[in-house]
Scaffold this active site. Structure first.
Site, PDB file in Angstrom:
ATOM      1  CG  HIS A 240      -1.774   1.181   1.405  1.00 49.84           C
ATOM      2  ND1 HIS A 240      -3.095   1.210   1.034  1.00 49.84           N
ATOM      3  CD2 HIS A 240      -1.509   2.418   1.903  1.00 49.84           C
ATOM      4  CE1 HIS A 240      -3.605   2.388   1.289  1.00 49.84           C
ATOM      5  NE2 HIS A 240      -2.657   3.143   1.827  1.00 49.84           N
ATOM      6  CD  GLU A 241       1.835   3.480   3.645  1.00 44.06           C
ATOM      7  OE1 GLU A 241       2.102   4.580   3.108  1.00 44.06           O
ATOM      8  OE2 GLU A 241       0.774   3.278   4.256  1.00 44.06           O
TER       9      GLU A 241
ATOM     10  CG  HIS B 231       0.770   6.095  -0.565  1.00 46.37           C
ATOM     11  ND1 HIS B 231      -0.379   6.502  -1.182  1.00 46.37           N
ATOM     12  CD2 HIS B 231       0.372   5.500   0.595  1.00 46.37           C
ATOM     13  CE1 HIS B 231      -1.426   6.186  -0.450  1.00 46.37           C
ATOM     14  NE2 HIS B 231      -0.992   5.555   0.639  1.00 46.37           N
TER      15      HIS B 231
ATOM     16  CG  ASP C 261      -4.397   6.823   1.623  1.00 48.12           C
ATOM     17  OD1 ASP C 261      -3.784   5.767   1.367  1.00 48.12           O
ATOM     18  OD2 ASP C 261      -4.016   7.649   2.455  1.00 48.12           O
TER      19      ASP C 261
END
EC number: 3.4.-.-
Length: 858
Positions: A156-157, A160, A167
């Site tokens: 998930h990170e 980014h 998000d």
């Protein structure tokens, strides 16, 4: 899938034998290499943490592979171990890996108990992030219930960090109205769960269904969408990594003393900047050597360790005193490699390379540079420095800077002052408080002040330079006591004063007097206390090459430890190779180039190109009456906190999420001054003057809408400019639709709102516009979508704004009832609205190619 997994497994075995990429993040045959995970020096020594990092990324690799349709996986990672930890046989020296360029930082939670993973993102959606932040407790699996498996959260990170994805959840607006029905913010819509709220009173808690709020049409505050536990996915192992440790800093100065360095006082300016680096910037305990070059290389000093002031003086006396001959950059680099190898491997060492001359043979040593594992910082001096110079810093992860011949801009001293260690503790790094210059006439005075705040004060140095004769120097501390004892070097044309102990906190005043010459003032310091993080300013641009008319973004990240500094006055000084300087005010307003309001990252577009070639960037930040410090980072991009799970039809609540109050600002006055080098960039394809207007207005990213007076819609947004976020746009085009997809994909065909009375304001002003929807059905339960384009005076149009939504909600007629004691008694209006679409701007971008990955919405 079988052959692919097999080839990866063989590569892992090879890595376990000790191979390690000597580059930063690269994508090689679908595998990411050169990822740097740094353990903060303040983390207590714990060997299990290293294995836990390995396990996390191992799990993440297969999840990434599956999530991207077998496109990507993690091939290798370097883990930087603090120097204070015990040395082990399998630890090796780092090559290009440093704390400064670490992609992942493992540090204790700030404040304690806040273990939420997050990623720093300065730019907008689609622009790469800066760094992933994780805590030891998160990596150890102690927050598994709250954030899910560590490997999945890491992916998930990674989205980014690598692809600039934002998000797909919203902690501020967890529900929204769609066609008159309440929906939980989630992706995809098929995710199942239940809407409940946890109530606690008198030491006991209970769970109940969320109550419908008749005023907003949404659920009550505190309502959570709790997921079914069976929606978790599998994870597997297909990754391994090597381990690095941090050693002492090893740096060799490689300085040009060719004939062109005699031009424009360049050699003397080199001596001034070199002395600042040797006397102040380079840290105690570092190993430093020096090589000069013209047509050949000359070893000025072998590596010596900086243990005292006499060691610094020894090196300072070896700075070049005369200029002659040609320019052979490769000779200087090869000699530096030899100097370093006499004591240490070149892996992880640093070379500071300064040159002002042309050299068309520089590419001849590119391969040697790559193989060396050294980090090369480049300083281009004047307009004729070798065109390929920056390739050396790009391929090694070094800092690239440029200094013009305009002495009053102090560019060369700024460049050397920026070369603090990438691996040293923040408390040991040199911090620049002031950098200023002025050309004086007729016995004029150069007067000013410098703020020494409580976070700095150790090793404070005042450095004054001149071009002709020594000036009169007057300096007073905050108590009004005059300071003497400046060390004057008439040959180098500089004077400096080292303040003993910790410099007094407050405003220092100076007055310098001279005639018909240029003076500069530089003030540097270090953290006053190893346990008190200093206020720091990190500045950069979003790219190091810019092709006209592509805009450039300048960023300044102002922090005290993990806490952002708000409401500072921040300006960027951008100087072209022609000597022209443009001043930009950087803003933290969440509009234009600034992605997020009040996060301590100040940003602005740069469009005022005047020529091709190099541009230098310097940022000045001042904190005064209005400056404030936020207690924690507003975590713009982080893993979703899971409030609980539904297991066997029962809700299992997790511990409460640590409160991150966006309004929790410490209003105590924060007074400080800082300057920071933002490096340099190279512009190309800039046409001759007059330069045409090819820059459109900036995209509006903060459009909001609400119902006003029953049937009117009130819009608010931050005004863009004529050129991105500068100037004033010519007009606005506002269109509406009951279909979000039609408005997004067929904006020009959607219904246009009459904006005759709407006159754009200057960039960064607040815009307000009230209108009544016409020629469109707008009744109870209707969703209406709204977007804006800005148009400039030559009819260039901005990108379409984020899409705002209003929902017409007429509450059902119900018989009157007596409110319970905990309910708020308030009149219920006939018509109301829910706000804008959470993340709708993200949806638009995520359908495009972002970096290496094509993302889509299920």
């Amino acid at each position: 899938m079988g052959p692919f997994k097999s080839s990866v497994f063989i590569l892992i075995l090879h890595l376990l034998e000790g191979a390690l990429s000597n580059s930063l993040i690269q994508l090689n045959n679908n595998g990411y290499e050169g990822i740097v995970v740094a353990i903060d020096p303040n983390v207590p020594e714990d060997e299990t943490l290293i294995q836990q990092i390995k396990d996390m990324v191992t799990q993440a690799s297969l999840y990434l592979l599956e999530a991207t349709g077998k496109r990507f996986y993690f091939k290798n990672v370097a883990i930087l171990i603090p120097e204070t930890w015990k040395t082990k046989a399998d630890y090796v020296r780092p090559k290009l890996e440093t704390y400064k360029n670490a992609d992942v930082l493992v540090a204790e939670s700030t404040p304690p108990g806040n273990d939420e993973p997050y990623t720093e993102q300065m730019g907008n959606c689609g622009e790469k992030g800066e760094r992933i932040h994780l805590t030891p407790d998160f990596i150890a699996g102690k927050k598994l219930a709250e954030y899910g498996p560590q490997g999945r959260a890491f992916v998930h990170e990674w989205a980014h960090l690598r692809w600039g994805v934002f998000d797909e959840y919203n902690n501020d607006e967890k529900f929204y109205l769609s066609n008159g029905r309440i929906q939980a913010v989630r992706c995809s819509a098929g995710i199942t769960g239940t809407n409940v709220v946890k109530k606690c009173q008198g030491g006991s808690c209970y769970t109940k269904r969320c109550t419908f709020n008749k005023v907003t049409g949404l659920y009550e505050k505190g309502c959570e969408f709790v997921l079914q536990s069976r929606q978790t996915e599998k994870a597997s192992i297909m990754f391994a990594q090597h381990v690095d440790s941090i050693g002492q800093r090893i740096v060799c100065l490689v300085l040009d003393k060719s004939g062109s360095m005699a031009t424009g006082n360049r050699l003397n300016r080199l001596n001034q900047a070199g002395q600042l680096f040797l006397l102040q910037t380079v840290e105690l305990g570092s190993w430093v050597g020096m090589v000069t070059f013209d047509s050949a290389a000359h070893v000025q000093n072998e590596l010596i360790q900086i243990n005292s002031g006499s060691d610094r003086d020894t090196l300072a006396k070896r700075l070049p005193a005369a200029a002659s001959g040609g320019t052979s950059i490769c000779s200087g680099l090869r000699s530096a490699f030899t100097v370093i190898r006499k004591k240490y491997p070149t892996d992880g060492s640093e070379i500071v390379l300064l040159t002002d001359g042309e050299d068309n043979t520089i590419s001849g040593c590119f391969n040697e540079v790559k193989q060396s594992g050294a980090i090369i910082h480049t300083v281009a001096l004047g307009p004729s420095a070798a065109q390929e110079l920056e390739e050396l810093s790009k391929m090694t992860g070094g800092l690239q800077t440029y200094a013009s011949d305009q002495v009053q801009n102090n560019g060369l001293i700024d460049a050397f002052g920026a070369l603090s260690s990438g691996n040293g503790a923040v408390s040991q790094r040199s911090i620049q408080l002031e950098s200023k210059g002025l050309t004086l006439q007729n016995s004029q005075w150069m007067n000013g002040t410098v703020i020494v705040d409580s976070t700095v004060g150790k090793d404070t140095l005042f450095l004054i330079t001149w071009t002709m004769q020594p000036p009169q120097i007057l300096l007073w501390d905050p108590s009004g006591q005059k300071q003497g004892g400046f060390v004057v070097d008439k040959n180098t044309k500089m004077a400096y004063l080292q303040i003993p102990g910790i410099a007094k906190v407050g405003t220092w005043k100076y007055s310098l007097q001279a005639s018909s010459q240029t003076l500069t003032l530089t003030v540097t310091s270090r953290a006053s206390n190893a346990t008190l993080p200093p206020i720091t300013v990190t500045s950069k641009t979003n790219k190091d090459t810019s092709k006209f008319p592509s805009p450039l973004v300048v960023y300044a990240n102002i922090r005290q430890g993990a806490s952002p500094i708000l409401r500072a006055s921040v300006t960027a000084l951008i100087e072209s190779v022609n000597g022209k300087t443009v001043t930009l005010e950087l803003l933290d307003n969440g509009a234009g180039a600034d992605a997020t309001k009040d996060d301590g990252v100040y940003s602005r577009y740069f469009t005022t190109y005047d020529t091709n070639g190099r541009y230098s960037v310097k940022v000045r930040a001042l904190g005064g009456v209005n400056a404030a410090r936020r207690r924690v980072i507003p975590q713009q991009s982080g893993a979703l906190y899971i409030p609980g799970w539904i297991e066997n039809d029962e809700i299992q609540w997790n511990p409460p999420r640590p409160e991150i109050n966006k309004d929790d600002v410490q209003h105590k006055q924060v007074c400080f001054s800082r300057t920071s080098s933002g490096g340099s960039f190279v512009a190309s394809d800039v046409p001759n003057a007059p330069i045409p207007d090819l820059f459109p207005p900036g995209q509006i990213t903060d459009l909001k809408a609400e119902i006003h007076g029953g049937s009117l819609i009130n819009l608010t947004w931050t005004a863009p400019g004529d050129d991105y976020d500068h100037g004033t746009a010519h007009k606005y085009i506002i269109r509406i639709s009951t279909s979000i997809l039609d408005l997004r994909d067929k904006f020009n065909e959607s219904l246009q709102v009459n904006t005759t009375a709407l006159i754009p304001k200057e960039a960064n002003s607040e815009e307000v516009f009230l209108f009544k929807p016409e020629n469109i059905t707008f009744e109870n339960g209707t969703d209406l979508f709204i977007a804006i384009q800005a148009v400039d005076k030559v009819d260039l149009k901005s990108e379409i704004s984020n899409i705002a939504r209003v929902s017409l909600f007429i509450p059902p007629q119900t018989p009157p009832e007596t409110p319970s004691p905990d309910e708020t008694s308030a009149p219920c209006p006939n018509i109301h609205i829910n706000s804008t679409i959470p993340g709708i701007h993200i949806l638009k971008i995520m359908w495009k190619w972002i970096g290496e990955l094509q993302l889509s919405i299920a």
